[in-house]
Enzyme design. Structure first.
Site: not given
Length: 275
Positions: A3, A52, A263
């Site tokens: 992250e 990111k 996710r």
């Protein structure tokens, strides 16, 4: 996937090790050989991150754009470095100068890009809570016009840059928000609370190298950092992430899980009813 706090800390460490030097850049694996030849020996001006994404700026307007993806790593080791330093694993790019060597493995992106291409990447990203110039209103502009759920929107890097699955799950739990609230039904006050919490939590991840989200430990880490002491972290630093089927630490109800935006989302169905 790492992250935003991980990339921020990585950029900081690479900048401290190589900024102002002319590192040797190679590609032991061979897949970045042409790109390495373009920047090797040039002065590295800065290492920065946005969300990111990692950017290495070299002299004469040469940039290396890196995205670690799901399995990428970028390790920085103290030397002293020599040309005979062993290569471990499939190293896509190696930076080496003086006492430092940094090895990039398994990224989804590693390419020499132009300033215009860097600008194009940045223009597609939402505000990064780790950057002092970030504008949360840019994220709110996208959020409150969308019919997608807030759980989906927080994972969209065009909405907020750097937030991944752990921060998504934990920050929604901390504010008792239903992850299935459509963005257009989210109140502006709720968004401000989420943003301010990300601004509070993510620097702790930079400082400790771990995501810390339970309020007790957040306060302990803040207090230790305020005293200039290394914080002590317990084994578990999350409330609901990867705790499906276990009791909610707030109400005792079982933590639920469901795949959202590719996710696994974790939340408490009893605590997180507020829309």
């Amino acid at each position: 996937m790492p992250e935003g706090h991980t990339l921020f800390a990585l950029a900081r460490d690479l900048h401290e090790a190589f900024a102002g030097t002319r590192p040797t850049v190679t590609s032991p694996q061979g897949r970045f050989a042409d790109g390495a030849a373009q920047v090797s020996g040039r002065e590295l001006l800065a290492a920065t991150s946005r969300g990111k994404h990692l950017f290495l700026e070299f002299s004469q307007e040469r940039w290396v754009h890196v995205h670690l993806g799901l399995i990428g790593t970028f390790t920085l080791d103290a030397g002293p470095w020599t040309a005979e330093a062993p290569v471990v694993g499939q190293v896509r790019m190696r930076l080496a100068h003086g006492e430092h060597v940094a090895d990039l493995r398994g990224p989804t992106q590693c390419a020499v890009v132009t300033p215009d291409e860097v600008a194009a990447v940045l223009s597609r990203l939402g505000p990064d809570p780790l950057r002092p110039d970030a504008d949360p209103e840019r994220a709110w502009h996208r959020l409150h016009r969308s019919g997608r759920t807030v759980a989906e929107l927080l994972m969209d890097q065009a909405v907020v840059a750097g937030v991944g699955n752990v921060y998504r799950c934990e920050v929604l739990f901390r504010h008792r928000l239903s992850p299935f609230t459509p963005g257009r039904e989210l109140r502006a006050a709720s968004w401000r609370l989420l943003w301010e919490d990300l601004v509070r939590l993510m620097p702790l991840g930079v400082a400790t190298g771990r995501i810390v989200t339970t309020e007790e430990q957040v306060r302990q880490v803040e207090a230790a950092l305020g005293r200039g002491e290394p914080p002590r972290l317990a084994e578990r630093t999350s409330a609901v992430y990867r705790r499906q089927g276990q009791p909610c630490p707030r109400c005792g109800s079982r933590v639920r899980s469901q795949v959202v935006a590719g996710r696994t989302l974790y939340w408490c169905g009893r605590c997180q009813r507020r829309r």
